[in-house]
Design a protein around this motif. Sequence first.
Motif, PDB file in Angstrom:
ATOM      1  N   ALA A  76       0.824  -1.212   0.000  1.00 41.71           N
ATOM      2  CA  ALA A  76       0.000   0.000   0.000  1.00 41.71           C
ATOM      3  C   ALA A  76       0.859   1.264   0.000  1.00 41.71           C
ATOM      4  O   ALA A  76       1.990   1.274   0.496  1.00 41.71           O
ATOM      5  N   GLY A  77       0.302   2.351  -0.515  1.00 43.18           N
ATOM      6  CA  GLY A  77       1.038   3.607  -0.626  1.00 43.18           C
ATOM      7  C   GLY A  77       1.494   4.182   0.699  1.00 43.18           C
ATOM      8  O   GLY A  77       2.537   4.844   0.776  1.00 43.18           O
ATOM      9  N   ARG A  78       0.757   3.932   1.777  1.00 41.10           N
ATOM     10  CA  ARG A  78       1.116   4.491   3.090  1.00 41.10           C
ATOM     11  C   ARG A  78       2.271   3.744   3.744  1.00 41.10           C
ATOM     12  O   ARG A  78       2.723   4.132   4.825  1.00 41.10           O
ATOM     13  N   HIS A  79       2.760   2.690   3.092  1.00 44.96           N
ATOM     14  CA  HIS A  79       3.815   1.858   3.672  1.00 44.96           C
ATOM     15  C   HIS A  79       5.129   1.952   2.900  1.00 44.96           C
ATOM     16  O   HIS A  79       5.898   1.000   2.884  1.00 44.96           O
ATOM     17  N   HIS A  80       5.422   3.074   2.275  1.00 47.80           N
ATOM     18  CA  HIS A  80       6.625   3.163   1.455  1.00 47.80           C
ATOM     19  C   HIS A  80       7.905   3.400   2.254  1.00 47.80           C
ATOM     20  O   HIS A  80       8.995   3.183   1.717  1.00 47.80           O
ATOM     21  N   ASP A  81       7.821   3.864   3.492  1.00 46.31           N
ATOM     22  CA  ASP A  81       9.030   3.922   4.331  1.00 46.31           C
ATOM     23  C   ASP A  81       9.601   2.511   4.444  1.00 46.31           C
ATOM     24  O   ASP A  81       8.843   1.545   4.589  1.00 46.31           O
ATOM     25  N   TYR A  82      10.924   2.383   4.429  1.00 46.36           N
ATOM     26  CA  TYR A  82      11.547   1.059   4.370  1.00 46.36           C
ATOM     27  C   TYR A  82      11.019   0.124   5.457  1.00 46.36           C
ATOM     28  O   TYR A  82      10.585  -0.999   5.163  1.00 46.36           O
ATOM     29  N   GLN A  83      11.062   0.551   6.729  1.00 42.12           N
ATOM     30  CA  GLN A  83      10.667  -0.333   7.814  1.00 42.12           C
ATOM     31  C   GLN A  83       9.182  -0.681   7.738  1.00 42.12           C
ATOM     32  O   GLN A  83       8.789  -1.834   7.957  1.00 42.12           O
ATOM     33  N   LEU A  84       8.352   0.318   7.412  1.00 37.75           N
ATOM     34  CA  LEU A  84       6.925   0.054   7.260  1.00 37.75           C
ATOM     35  C   LEU A  84       6.673  -0.928   6.120  1.00 37.75           C
ATOM     36  O   LEU A  84       5.809  -1.802   6.213  1.00 37.75           O
ATOM     37  N   ALA A  85       7.432  -0.778   5.042  1.00 37.48           N
ATOM     38  CA  ALA A  85       7.262  -1.662   3.894  1.00 37.48           C
ATOM     39  C   ALA A  85       7.617  -3.101   4.252  1.00 37.48           C
ATOM     40  O   ALA A  85       6.874  -4.039   3.930  1.00 37.48           O
ATOM     41  N   PHE A  86       8.755  -3.276   4.920  1.00 30.00           N
ATOM     42  CA  PHE A  86       9.187  -4.632   5.259  1.00 30.00           C
ATOM     43  C   PHE A  86       8.177  -5.285   6.207  1.00 30.00           C
ATOM     44  O   PHE A  86       7.809  -6.452   6.040  1.00 30.00           O
ATOM     45  N   GLU A  87       7.701  -4.519   7.183  1.00 31.32           N
ATOM     46  CA  GLU A  87       6.715  -5.049   8.123  1.00 31.32           C
ATOM     47  C   GLU A  87       5.396  -5.363   7.430  1.00 31.32           C
ATOM     48  O   GLU A  87       4.722  -6.345   7.762  1.00 31.32           O
ATOM     49  N   ALA A  88       5.005  -4.534   6.456  1.00 30.79           N
ATOM     50  CA  ALA A  88       3.765  -4.790   5.712  1.00 30.79           C
ATOM     51  C   ALA A  88       3.861  -6.083   4.918  1.00 30.79           C
ATOM     52  O   ALA A  88       2.882  -6.834   4.814  1.00 30.79           O
ATOM     53  N   ILE A  89       5.034  -6.343   4.347  1.00 23.81           N
ATOM     54  CA  ILE A  89       5.221  -7.599   3.613  1.00 23.81           C
ATOM     55  C   ILE A  89       5.117  -8.783   4.568  1.00 23.81           C
ATOM     56  O   ILE A  89       4.446  -9.794   4.262  1.00 23.81           O
ATOM     57  N   GLU A  90       5.758  -8.675   5.718  1.00 27.91           N
ATOM     58  CA  GLU A  90       5.627  -9.738   6.728  1.00 27.91           C
ATOM     59  C   GLU A  90       4.157  -9.940   7.101  1.00 27.91           C
ATOM     60  O   GLU A  90       3.682 -11.072   7.244  1.00 27.91           O
TER      61      GLU A  90
END
Length: 277
Positions: A76-90
């Motif tokens: 999702a667009g709101r998760h583009h920060d690196y840490q947020l992105a990695f956690e969103a994938i998890e």
Amino acid sequence: MTEHYVLSDGFQIPKVGLGTYQLKGVDGSRRIEQALNVGYRLLDSAFNYENEGTVGRAIRNSGVPRDQITFTSKLAGRHHDYQLAFEAIEESVMRSGLDYIDLYLIHWPNPKENKYVEAWRALIDAQRAGLVRSIGVCNFLPEHIQRLEDETGILPVINQVELHPYFNQANQLEFDQENKIITQAWSPLGRQNASLNEAIITEISKRHNRSNAQIVLRWLLQLGALPIPKSGHILRQIENLSLFDFNLSTEEVALMSTLTREDGRNKDQNPAVYQEF
């Protein structure tokens, strides 16, 4: 039998998939499981569809071996920060109840925030960690993709874009093909816009004794694209998958391509400015 494309990372992917937007809950899971039972092996979901669990349940209940299914989800667009992105994938993996996701994509570049390269680095690391098998993007223009390669050295294997008779994306298709990127087509039937009833398509469908939808999907395949039509109805699911026993002529493909329009997007979602939450 469904045919396959070979991605630039060596993995195979079916040439037709099932869109699962708005297929949720127990009923949605049954409809997706039904699609698997009639032959679909590529399922397209997203974090923002809020149905990764639904799709995962259908996969587990279908009886189809897991390694025969390509499950796609998107960041999702709101998760583009690196840490947020990695956690969103998890979180996507955990929501699905599966051990990994086959194909993970950045849903939109969201150029205003200008963090899509940071998000791409998270996808690269998630791939290295075994959370996802292949990585790609959605709705990325050539300049967005070029920047990914310039800054990370890694190109996406898939670019999923709006692609239908009123918006044939000829330039994007050419760019993707030159870079060995498979172009997936979302809304391949135009979200029921008037394109399906165009006289050109109707005439070609009569010639081949096929539905207008089948003619559009076959046209996309012969352009080298990968359509992911959405349907929860078994007869349409079967129809949308029955594309590999006929061909359009070169002239028919070219004629259908003349239907494109400069303003052909269904909802004016231009990736150069569009913002996904």
